[in-house]
Scaffold this motif. Structure first.
Motif, short mmCIF file in Angstrom:
data_model
loop_
_atom_site.label_atom_id
_atom_site.label_comp_id
_atom_site.label_asym_id
_atom_site.label_seq_id
_atom_site.Cartn_x
_atom_site.Cartn_y
_atom_site.Cartn_z
N ASP A 1 5.56 5.28 4.87
CA ASP A 1 6.41 5.83 5.45
C ASP A 1 7.50 6.27 3.96
OD1 ASP A 1 7.02 4.49 8.64
OD2 ASP A 1 5.70 6.13 7.82
N SER A 2 7.53 5.27 3.30
CA SER A 2 8.64 5.34 2.07
C SER A 2 8.31 6.70 0.89
CB SER A 2 8.65 4.23 1.35
OG SER A 2 7.43 3.75 0.91
N VAL A 3 6.77 7.27 1.27
CA VAL A 3 6.38 8.26 0.07
C VAL A 3 5.94 9.44 0.76
CG1 VAL A 3 5.84 6.32 -1.27
CG2 VAL A 3 4.11 7.35 0.16
N LYS A 4 5.86 9.15 2.16
CA LYS A 4 5.67 10.67 2.82
C LYS A 4 6.21 11.99 2.57
CE LYS A 4 3.58 8.51 7.22
NZ LYS A 4 3.63 8.27 8.59
N SER B 1 0.77 -1.20 -0.14
CA SER B 1 0.04 -0.04 -0.08
C SER B 1 0.83 1.28 -0.30
CB SER B 1 -0.93 0.03 1.26
OG SER B 1 -1.57 1.27 1.33
N VAL B 2 0.62 2.12 -0.94
CA VAL B 2 1.40 3.28 -1.11
C VAL B 2 0.45 4.31 -0.29
CG1 VAL B 2 2.21 5.10 -2.63
CG2 VAL B 2 2.31 2.59 -3.01
N ALA B 3 -0.80 4.78 -0.73
CA ALA B 3 -1.43 5.95 -0.07
C ALA B 3 -2.98 5.43 0.01
CB ALA B 3 -1.18 7.16 -1.08
#
Length: 119
Positions: free
Chosen positions: A61-64, A46-48
């Motif tokens: 967390d990896s894309v925040k 899941s990304v967002a």
């Protein structure tokens, strides 16, 4: 029911892309919308996520701070604005719709769109 993603492509590190997911066949505004991604040899993650009314967003967390999810219920579309892209963002990105009630769960997936970050 259809979820159709678009906007993927090849971009250099540090660049930006905007993904779109156009939905049809269900009451879009009542569904939680999520962008997932799956890189080669890795599990889908899941990304967002953005909720229905109120549109509260959550991010991996990896894309925040780099990615922004948004939705336009009038257009039945969810977006993923991706900035400061890194090679590790390379993956197939999928749109997901979820609806939960006391008696049922409905889940739909798009076909995916490829994002490649490479110099």
């Amino acid at each position: 029911v259809q979820l159709v993603e678009s906007g993927g492509g090849v971009v250099q590190p540090g660049g930006s892309l905007r993904l779109s997911c156009a939905a049809s066949g269900f009451t879009f505004s009542t569904y939680i919308m999520t962008w997932y991604r799956q890189a080669p040899g890795k599990e889908r993650e899941s990304v967002a996520t953005v909720t229905g009314a109120g549109g509260r967003a959550n991010y991996a967390d990896s894309v925040k701070g780099r990615f922004t999810i948004s939705r336009d219920d009038a257009k039945n579309t969810v977006y993923l604005q991706m900035n400061s892209l890194k090679p590790e963002d390379t993956a197939v990105y999928y749109c997901n719709a979820n609806y939960y009630s006391i008696s049922s769960v409905h889940t739909y997936w798009g076909q995916g769109t490829q994002v490649t970050v490479s110099s």
